[in-house]
Design a protein around this motif. Structure first.
Motif, PDB file in Angstrom:
ATOM      1  N   GLU A 104       0.808  -1.278   0.002  1.00 29.83           N
ATOM      2  CA  GLU A 104      -0.103   0.022  -0.054  1.00 29.83           C
ATOM      3  C   GLU A 104       0.765   1.348   0.050  1.00 29.83           C
ATOM      4  N   PHE A 105       1.845   1.158   0.865  1.00 33.28           N
ATOM      5  CA  PHE A 105       2.836   2.337   0.738  1.00 33.28           C
ATOM      6  C   PHE A 105       3.533   2.559  -0.424  1.00 33.28           C
ATOM      7  N   THR A 136       1.216   4.173  -2.833  1.00 31.89           N
ATOM      8  CA  THR A 136       0.845   5.539  -2.610  1.00 31.89           C
ATOM      9  C   THR A 136       1.869   6.513  -3.158  1.00 31.89           C
ATOM     10  N   GLU A 157       1.739   6.704  -6.842  1.00 30.15           N
ATOM     11  CA  GLU A 157       0.737   7.431  -7.293  1.00 30.15           C
ATOM     12  C   GLU A 157       1.188   8.940  -7.357  1.00 30.15           C
ATOM     13  N   ARG A 158       1.988   9.279  -6.199  1.00 32.55           N
ATOM     14  CA  ARG A 158       2.647  10.523  -6.030  1.00 32.55           C
ATOM     15  C   ARG A 158       3.383  10.982  -7.235  1.00 32.55           C
TER      16      ARG A 158
END
Length: 134
Positions: A114-115, A118, A121-122
């Motif tokens: 998940e990290f 993230t 995506e950033r």
């Protein structure tokens, strides 16, 4: 088989195998005339148990305890019923602990994925913002 072949089969380093030997977890079944350690299939199986326990965070003492219990159970010798039940219960406790640790590792892995997602995506958002400026 010699230690090099055992290392290749178990994917453990020579140093690690020697460490487990020094710790008393595995003992070569024999020595060649030249003094080389010689291992059997049973020794390899024992090292595989150790290799599988290590990433689950079991200590050397816990490994030693499990191996001692399974050694007695695997020996084929007559073991009094009470002792046999106690050994089986100990092995079951290790199984329960292993299952619990697997669940915890899966949770950690999900959080790590998940990290990473993230961050990905950033980065994609930052890249697209930079492309608009060009």
């Amino acid at each position: 088989m010699q230690i090099g072949e055992v290392a290749a089969r178990t994917e453990l380093s020579l140093r690690t195998i020697r460490h487990y030997e020094e710790s008393g977890l595995v003992v070569p079944s024999a020595r060649s005339q030249g003094g080389f350690r010689l291992y059997t299939e049973a020794d390899v199986a024992r090292l595989m148990v150790i290799r599988r326990m290590k990433p689950l965070g079991f200590t050397l003492e816990e490994m030693r305890e499990l191996l001692a219990a399974t050694d007695v159970l695997d020996s084929g010798e007559d073991v009094p019923d009470a002792e046999r039940r106690q050994l089986l219960e100990r092995v079951r406790a290790f199984e329960d602990a292993a299952q619990e640790r697997v669940v915890n590792l899966r949770t950690q892995l999900a959080r790590a994925e998940e990290f990473a997602g993230t961050l990905r995506e950033r980065l994609e958002r930052f890249d697209s913002l930079g492309a608009d400026d060009a």
